[in-house]
Design a protein around this motif. Sequence first.
Motif, short mmCIF file in Angstrom:
data_model
loop_
_atom_site.label_atom_id
_atom_site.label_comp_id
_atom_site.label_asym_id
_atom_site.label_seq_id
_atom_site.Cartn_x
_atom_site.Cartn_y
_atom_site.Cartn_z
N ALA A 80 0.85 -1.19 0.00
CA ALA A 80 0.00 0.00 0.00
C ALA A 80 0.88 1.24 0.00
O ALA A 80 1.19 1.78 1.05
CB ALA A 80 -0.91 -0.01 1.23
N PRO A 81 1.32 1.68 -1.17
CA PRO A 81 2.21 2.84 -1.21
C PRO A 81 1.53 4.10 -0.69
O PRO A 81 0.32 4.26 -0.80
CB PRO A 81 2.56 2.99 -2.70
N SER A 82 2.33 4.97 -0.12
CA SER A 82 1.81 6.23 0.42
C SER A 82 1.31 7.12 -0.70
O SER A 82 1.89 7.18 -1.78
CB SER A 82 2.92 6.94 1.19
N ALA A 83 0.25 7.84 -0.44
CA ALA A 83 -0.32 8.76 -1.43
C ALA A 83 0.10 10.21 -1.15
O ALA A 83 -0.36 11.12 -1.83
CB ALA A 83 -1.83 8.65 -1.43
N VAL A 84 0.98 10.41 -0.18
CA VAL A 84 1.36 11.77 0.22
C VAL A 84 1.97 12.53 -0.96
O VAL A 84 1.58 13.67 -1.24
CB VAL A 84 2.33 11.76 1.42
N ASN A 85 2.92 11.94 -1.67
CA ASN A 85 3.56 12.63 -2.79
C ASN A 85 2.54 13.00 -3.87
O ASN A 85 2.58 14.10 -4.42
CB ASN A 85 4.68 11.80 -3.39
N LYS A 86 1.64 12.08 -4.16
CA LYS A 86 0.61 12.34 -5.16
C LYS A 86 -0.30 13.48 -4.70
O LYS A 86 -0.66 14.37 -5.48
CB LYS A 86 -0.21 11.09 -5.44
N MET A 87 -0.66 13.48 -3.42
CA MET A 87 -1.52 14.53 -2.88
C MET A 87 -0.84 15.89 -2.97
O MET A 87 -1.48 16.90 -3.31
CB MET A 87 -1.90 14.22 -1.44
N ILE A 88 0.45 15.94 -2.69
CA ILE A 88 1.20 17.20 -2.77
C ILE A 88 1.23 17.70 -4.21
O ILE A 88 0.97 18.87 -4.48
CB ILE A 88 2.62 17.03 -2.20
N LYS A 89 1.53 16.80 -5.15
CA LYS A 89 1.59 17.20 -6.57
C LYS A 89 0.24 17.70 -7.06
O LYS A 89 0.16 18.72 -7.74
CB LYS A 89 2.07 16.03 -7.43
N VAL A 90 -0.82 17.00 -6.72
CA VAL A 90 -2.16 17.41 -7.13
C VAL A 90 -2.52 18.75 -6.48
O VAL A 90 -3.07 19.64 -7.13
CB VAL A 90 -3.22 16.33 -6.80
N GLY A 91 -2.19 18.89 -5.21
CA GLY A 91 -2.47 20.15 -4.50
C GLY A 91 -1.75 21.32 -5.14
O GLY A 91 -2.35 22.38 -5.36
N TYR A 92 -0.47 21.15 -5.46
CA TYR A 92 0.29 22.22 -6.11
C TYR A 92 -0.31 22.57 -7.46
O TYR A 92 -0.44 23.74 -7.82
CB TYR A 92 1.76 21.82 -6.26
N LYS A 93 -0.69 21.55 -8.21
CA LYS A 93 -1.27 21.78 -9.54
C LYS A 93 -2.58 22.54 -9.42
O LYS A 93 -2.81 23.52 -10.14
CB LYS A 93 -1.48 20.46 -10.27
N GLU A 94 -3.44 22.12 -8.52
CA GLU A 94 -4.75 22.76 -8.37
C GLU A 94 -4.63 24.19 -7.83
O GLU A 94 -5.42 25.05 -8.18
CB GLU A 94 -5.65 21.93 -7.45
N LEU A 95 -3.63 24.43 -7.00
CA LEU A 95 -3.40 25.78 -6.46
C LEU A 95 -2.54 26.64 -7.38
O LEU A 95 -2.26 27.79 -7.08
CB LEU A 95 -2.76 25.69 -5.07
N LYS A 96 -2.09 26.02 -8.50
CA LYS A 96 -1.23 26.70 -9.48
C LYS A 96 0.05 27.22 -8.83
O LYS A 96 0.43 28.38 -8.98
CB LYS A 96 -2.00 27.82 -10.18
N LEU A 97 0.72 26.32 -8.11
CA LEU A 97 1.98 26.64 -7.46
C LEU A 97 3.13 25.92 -8.17
O LEU A 97 2.96 24.82 -8.67
CB LEU A 97 1.95 26.21 -5.99
N ILE A 98 4.29 26.57 -8.19
CA ILE A 98 5.50 25.97 -8.75
C ILE A 98 6.67 26.27 -7.81
O ILE A 98 6.53 27.05 -6.86
CB ILE A 98 5.81 26.50 -10.17
N HIS A 99 7.81 25.67 -8.10
CA HIS A 99 9.03 25.89 -7.32
C HIS A 99 10.11 26.52 -8.19
O HIS A 99 10.19 26.25 -9.38
CB HIS A 99 9.61 24.56 -6.81
N PHE A 100 10.95 27.31 -7.57
CA PHE A 100 12.23 27.68 -8.18
C PHE A 100 13.29 27.53 -7.10
O PHE A 100 12.98 27.43 -5.91
CB PHE A 100 12.20 29.09 -8.78
N PHE A 101 14.54 27.45 -7.52
CA PHE A 101 15.64 27.20 -6.59
C PHE A 101 16.66 28.31 -6.66
O PHE A 101 16.90 28.89 -7.72
CB PHE A 101 16.34 25.88 -6.94
N THR A 102 17.27 28.59 -5.51
CA THR A 102 18.44 29.46 -5.45
C THR A 102 19.58 28.61 -4.91
O THR A 102 19.36 27.72 -4.09
CB THR A 102 18.21 30.68 -4.56
N VAL A 103 20.77 28.87 -5.43
CA VAL A 103 21.93 28.05 -5.07
C VAL A 103 23.03 28.95 -4.54
O VAL A 103 23.37 29.95 -5.17
CB VAL A 103 22.44 27.27 -6.30
N GLY A 104 23.57 28.58 -3.40
CA GLY A 104 24.70 29.29 -2.83
C GLY A 104 25.86 28.33 -2.67
O GLY A 104 25.74 27.15 -2.99
#
Length: 128
Positions: free
Chosen positions: A21-45
Amino acid sequence: CIRDRVQKAENKEEFCKAEGAPSAVNKMIKVGYKELKLIHFFTVGPDEVKCWTIRDSTTAKKAVAVIHTDMEKGFICADVIKYNDLIECGSEQEAKKQGKEMQMGKDYIVEDGDIIEFKVNVAKKKKK
């Protein structure tokens, strides 16, 4: 009851794998981000990588304000490397060497996974 077994398990991830029974947490996060129209960007130091969350279709000038609001006022440009280019090249230095870094202006629409170095000029306030 399966719920009691899950709650008692020390490592819930391993328990779920063992039970098939794999966890659905990652899928829930991805769907949530998509529905909320959120994305990520990165800064590197030199000693850290930070991930920032913004709304899809955010400009570079607005994205830098997520890091610090004063930086938006002094925005000059954004040096951008696409995530796939970074993975393909293997390092930030190699991506730059291969010409994968792009200098973008204030109207650049940040894309999911962009690695960005912001150039800003924040003048210090004069003391009275």
